[in-house]
Write a protein that holds these residues in place. Structure first.
Motif, PDB file in Angstrom:
ATOM      1  N   GLY A  46       0.795  -1.217   0.000  1.00 56.40           N
ATOM      2  CA  GLY A  46       0.000   0.000   0.000  1.00 56.40           C
ATOM      3  C   GLY A  46       0.829   1.270   0.000  1.00 56.40           C
ATOM      4  O   GLY A  46       0.299   2.363  -0.172  1.00 56.40           O
ATOM      5  N   LEU A  47       2.148   1.144   0.185  1.00 56.38           N
ATOM      6  CA  LEU A  47       3.021   2.316   0.168  1.00 56.38           C
ATOM      7  C   LEU A  47       3.189   2.811  -1.264  1.00 56.38           C
ATOM      8  O   LEU A  47       3.038   2.066  -2.218  1.00 56.38           O
ATOM      9  CB  LEU A  47       4.401   1.959   0.736  1.00 56.38           C
ATOM     10  CG  LEU A  47       4.456   1.496   2.183  1.00 56.38           C
ATOM     11  CD1 LEU A  47       5.869   1.050   2.531  1.00 56.38           C
ATOM     12  CD2 LEU A  47       3.996   2.607   3.112  1.00 56.38           C
ATOM     13  N   ASP A  48       3.526   4.057  -1.392  1.00 56.11           N
ATOM     14  CA  ASP A  48       3.777   4.621  -2.721  1.00 56.11           C
ATOM     15  C   ASP A  48       5.273   4.548  -3.030  1.00 56.11           C
ATOM     16  O   ASP A  48       5.927   5.562  -3.238  1.00 56.11           O
ATOM     17  CB  ASP A  48       3.273   6.059  -2.779  1.00 56.11           C
ATOM     18  CG  ASP A  48       3.304   6.631  -4.179  1.00 56.11           C
ATOM     19  OD1 ASP A  48       3.257   5.840  -5.146  1.00 56.11           O
ATOM     20  OD2 ASP A  48       3.373   7.865  -4.309  1.00 56.11           O
ATOM     21  N   GLU A  49       5.819   3.331  -3.004  1.00 54.48           N
ATOM     22  CA  GLU A  49       7.236   3.104  -3.255  1.00 54.48           C
ATOM     23  C   GLU A  49       7.381   2.063  -4.355  1.00 54.48           C
ATOM     24  O   GLU A  49       6.748   1.016  -4.303  1.00 54.48           O
ATOM     25  CB  GLU A  49       7.941   2.586  -2.000  1.00 54.48           C
ATOM     26  CG  GLU A  49       8.040   3.583  -0.873  1.00 54.48           C
ATOM     27  CD  GLU A  49       9.010   4.703  -1.165  1.00 54.48           C
ATOM     28  OE1 GLU A  49       9.884   4.548  -2.042  1.00 54.48           O
ATOM     29  OE2 GLU A  49       8.884   5.748  -0.510  1.00 54.48           O
ATOM     30  N   PRO A  50       8.231   2.303  -5.356  1.00 53.09           N
ATOM     31  CA  PRO A  50       8.410   1.331  -6.422  1.00 53.09           C
ATOM     32  C   PRO A  50       9.291   0.137  -6.038  1.00 53.09           C
ATOM     33  O   PRO A  50       9.227  -0.909  -6.659  1.00 53.09           O
ATOM     34  CB  PRO A  50       9.069   2.143  -7.537  1.00 53.09           C
ATOM     35  CG  PRO A  50       9.755   3.246  -6.825  1.00 53.09           C
ATOM     36  CD  PRO A  50       8.926   3.549  -5.613  1.00 53.09           C
ATOM     37  N   GLN A  51      10.114   0.309  -4.978  1.00 56.14           N
ATOM     38  CA  GLN A  51      11.016  -0.768  -4.569  1.00 56.14           C
ATOM     39  C   GLN A  51      11.283  -0.653  -3.079  1.00 56.14           C
ATOM     40  O   GLN A  51      11.598   0.421  -2.582  1.00 56.14           O
ATOM     41  CB  GLN A  51      12.335  -0.655  -5.329  1.00 56.14           C
ATOM     42  CG  GLN A  51      13.348  -1.696  -4.948  1.00 56.14           C
ATOM     43  CD  GLN A  51      14.620  -1.563  -5.774  1.00 56.14           C
ATOM     44  OE1 GLN A  51      14.623  -0.978  -6.847  1.00 56.14           O
ATOM     45  NE2 GLN A  51      15.697  -2.106  -5.259  1.00 56.14           N
ATOM     46  N   VAL A  52      11.136  -1.760  -2.359  1.00 60.39           N
ATOM     47  CA  VAL A  52      11.433  -1.786  -0.931  1.00 60.39           C
ATOM     48  C   VAL A  52      12.081  -3.113  -0.565  1.00 60.39           C
ATOM     49  O   VAL A  52      11.975  -4.097  -1.298  1.00 60.39           O
ATOM     50  CB  VAL A  52      10.161  -1.591  -0.060  1.00 60.39           C
ATOM     51  CG1 VAL A  52       9.560  -0.222  -0.252  1.00 60.39           C
ATOM     52  CG2 VAL A  52       9.141  -2.660  -0.320  1.00 60.39           C
ATOM     53  N   ALA A  53      12.750  -3.112   0.570  1.00 63.97           N
ATOM     54  CA  ALA A  53      13.283  -4.336   1.157  1.00 63.97           C
ATOM     55  C   ALA A  53      12.698  -4.448   2.558  1.00 63.97           C
ATOM     56  O   ALA A  53      12.598  -3.452   3.276  1.00 63.97           O
ATOM     57  CB  ALA A  53      14.809  -4.288   1.222  1.00 63.97           C
ATOM     58  N   VAL A  54      12.295  -5.636   2.946  1.00 68.14           N
ATOM     59  CA  VAL A  54      11.727  -5.861   4.268  1.00 68.14           C
ATOM     60  C   VAL A  54      12.635  -6.835   5.008  1.00 68.14           C
ATOM     61  O   VAL A  54      12.851  -7.959   4.561  1.00 68.14           O
ATOM     62  CB  VAL A  54      10.292  -6.424   4.192  1.00 68.14           C
ATOM     63  CG1 VAL A  54       9.697  -6.560   5.579  1.00 68.14           C
ATOM     64  CG2 VAL A  54       9.409  -5.552   3.314  1.00 68.14           C
ATOM     65  N   ARG A  55      13.188  -6.373   6.119  1.00 65.36           N
ATOM     66  CA  ARG A  55      14.064  -7.185   6.956  1.00 65.36           C
ATOM     67  C   ARG A  55      13.492  -7.198   8.362  1.00 65.36           C
ATOM     68  O   ARG A  55      13.505  -6.177   9.053  1.00 65.36           O
ATOM     69  CB  ARG A  55      15.492  -6.624   6.990  1.00 65.36           C
ATOM     70  CG  ARG A  55      16.165  -6.557   5.635  1.00 65.36           C
ATOM     71  CD  ARG A  55      16.489  -7.976   5.156  1.00 65.36           C
ATOM     72  NE  ARG A  55      17.133  -7.979   3.865  1.00 65.36           N
ATOM     73  CZ  ARG A  55      16.491  -8.119   2.707  1.00 65.36           C
ATOM     74  NH1 ARG A  55      15.176  -8.253   2.688  1.00 65.36           N
ATOM     75  NH2 ARG A  55      17.137  -8.129   1.570  1.00 65.36           N
ATOM     76  N   GLY A  56      12.949  -8.330   8.759  1.00 66.39           N
ATOM     77  CA  GLY A  56      12.306  -8.406  10.070  1.00 66.39           C
ATOM     78  C   GLY A  56      11.089  -7.504  10.092  1.00 66.39           C
ATOM     79  O   GLY A  56      10.196  -7.623   9.264  1.00 66.39           O
ATOM     80  N   ASP A  57      11.075  -6.549  11.023  1.00 65.43           N
ATOM     81  CA  ASP A  57       9.947  -5.620  11.103  1.00 65.43           C
ATOM     82  C   ASP A  57      10.311  -4.226  10.592  1.00 65.43           C
ATOM     83  O   ASP A  57       9.648  -3.251  10.889  1.00 65.43           O
ATOM     84  CB  ASP A  57       9.410  -5.548  12.531  1.00 65.43           C
ATOM     85  CG  ASP A  57      10.444  -5.029  13.519  1.00 65.43           C
ATOM     86  OD1 ASP A  57      11.622  -4.907  13.144  1.00 65.43           O
ATOM     87  OD2 ASP A  57      10.067  -4.758  14.674  1.00 65.43           O
ATOM     88  N   VAL A  58      11.383  -4.133   9.785  1.00 62.08           N
ATOM     89  CA  VAL A  58      11.834  -2.850   9.237  1.00 62.08           C
ATOM     90  C   VAL A  58      11.675  -2.852   7.718  1.00 62.08           C
ATOM     91  O   VAL A  58      12.063  -3.807   7.042  1.00 62.08           O
ATOM     92  CB  VAL A  58      13.317  -2.586   9.604  1.00 62.08           C
ATOM     93  CG1 VAL A  58      13.790  -1.275   9.014  1.00 62.08           C
ATOM     94  CG2 VAL A  58      13.511  -2.605  11.111  1.00 62.08           C
ATOM     95  N   VAL A  59      11.090  -1.772   7.199  1.00 69.21           N
ATOM     96  CA  VAL A  59      10.930  -1.603   5.759  1.00 69.21           C
ATOM     97  C   VAL A  59      11.946  -0.565   5.288  1.00 69.21           C
ATOM     98  O   VAL A  59      12.014   0.538   5.819  1.00 69.21           O
ATOM     99  CB  VAL A  59       9.497  -1.125   5.406  1.00 69.21           C
ATOM    100  CG1 VAL A  59       9.359  -0.903   3.915  1.00 69.21           C
ATOM    101  CG2 VAL A  59       8.477  -2.141   5.904  1.00 69.21           C
ATOM    102  N   TRP A  60      12.748  -0.930   4.307  1.00 67.78           N
ATOM    103  CA  TRP A  60      13.789  -0.060   3.766  1.00 67.78           C
ATOM    104  C   TRP A  60      13.406   0.374   2.362  1.00 67.78           C
ATOM    105  O   TRP A  60      12.952  -0.433   1.554  1.00 67.78           O
ATOM    106  CB  TRP A  60      15.130  -0.787   3.698  1.00 67.78           C
ATOM    107  CG  TRP A  60      15.637  -1.251   5.012  1.00 67.78           C
ATOM    108  CD1 TRP A  60      15.393  -2.455   5.612  1.00 67.78           C
ATOM    109  CD2 TRP A  60      16.463  -0.528   5.908  1.00 67.78           C
ATOM    110  NE1 TRP A  60      16.025  -2.531   6.815  1.00 67.78           N
ATOM    111  CE2 TRP A  60      16.698  -1.344   7.023  1.00 67.78           C
ATOM    112  CE3 TRP A  60      17.036   0.733   5.879  1.00 67.78           C
ATOM    113  CZ2 TRP A  60      17.478  -0.944   8.101  1.00 67.78           C
ATOM    114  CZ3 TRP A  60      17.816   1.124   6.954  1.00 67.78           C
ATOM    115  CH2 TRP A  60      18.025   0.299   8.039  1.00 67.78           C
TER     116      TRP A  60
END
Length: 73
Positions: A46-60
């Motif tokens: 649902g974020l307006d981001e074209p690319q993300v990384a999810v590590r544990g409970d952190v979204v980068w």
């Protein structure tokens, strides 16, 4: 980069090309496979981001920022 990353790199490049042709329709999500990361997927999409990384409970998300001090050694 690990050898597994080398195998996946062409797919990521293909998706990035598709993203440029279809802005706002495709999202690249790199997930570490943990339960916390997988639980965050609906919110991440649902974020307006074209690319993300999810590590544990952190979204980068990739960002450009000025290096400390602004002067190269």
């Amino acid at each position: 980069m690990s050898t597994a990353g080398l195998v996946d790199a062409p797919v990521w490049g293909l998706v990035r090309s598709a993203q440029s042709e279809n802005p706002g329709r495709l999202v690249l999500v790199d997930v570490d496979g943990g339960e916390q990361a997988l639980a965050l997927l609906p919110g991440v999409l649902g974020l307006d981001e074209p690319q993300v990384a999810v590590r544990g409970d952190v979204v980068w998300a990739p960002r450009l920022m000025r290096a400390g001090g602004g002067v190269l050694a």
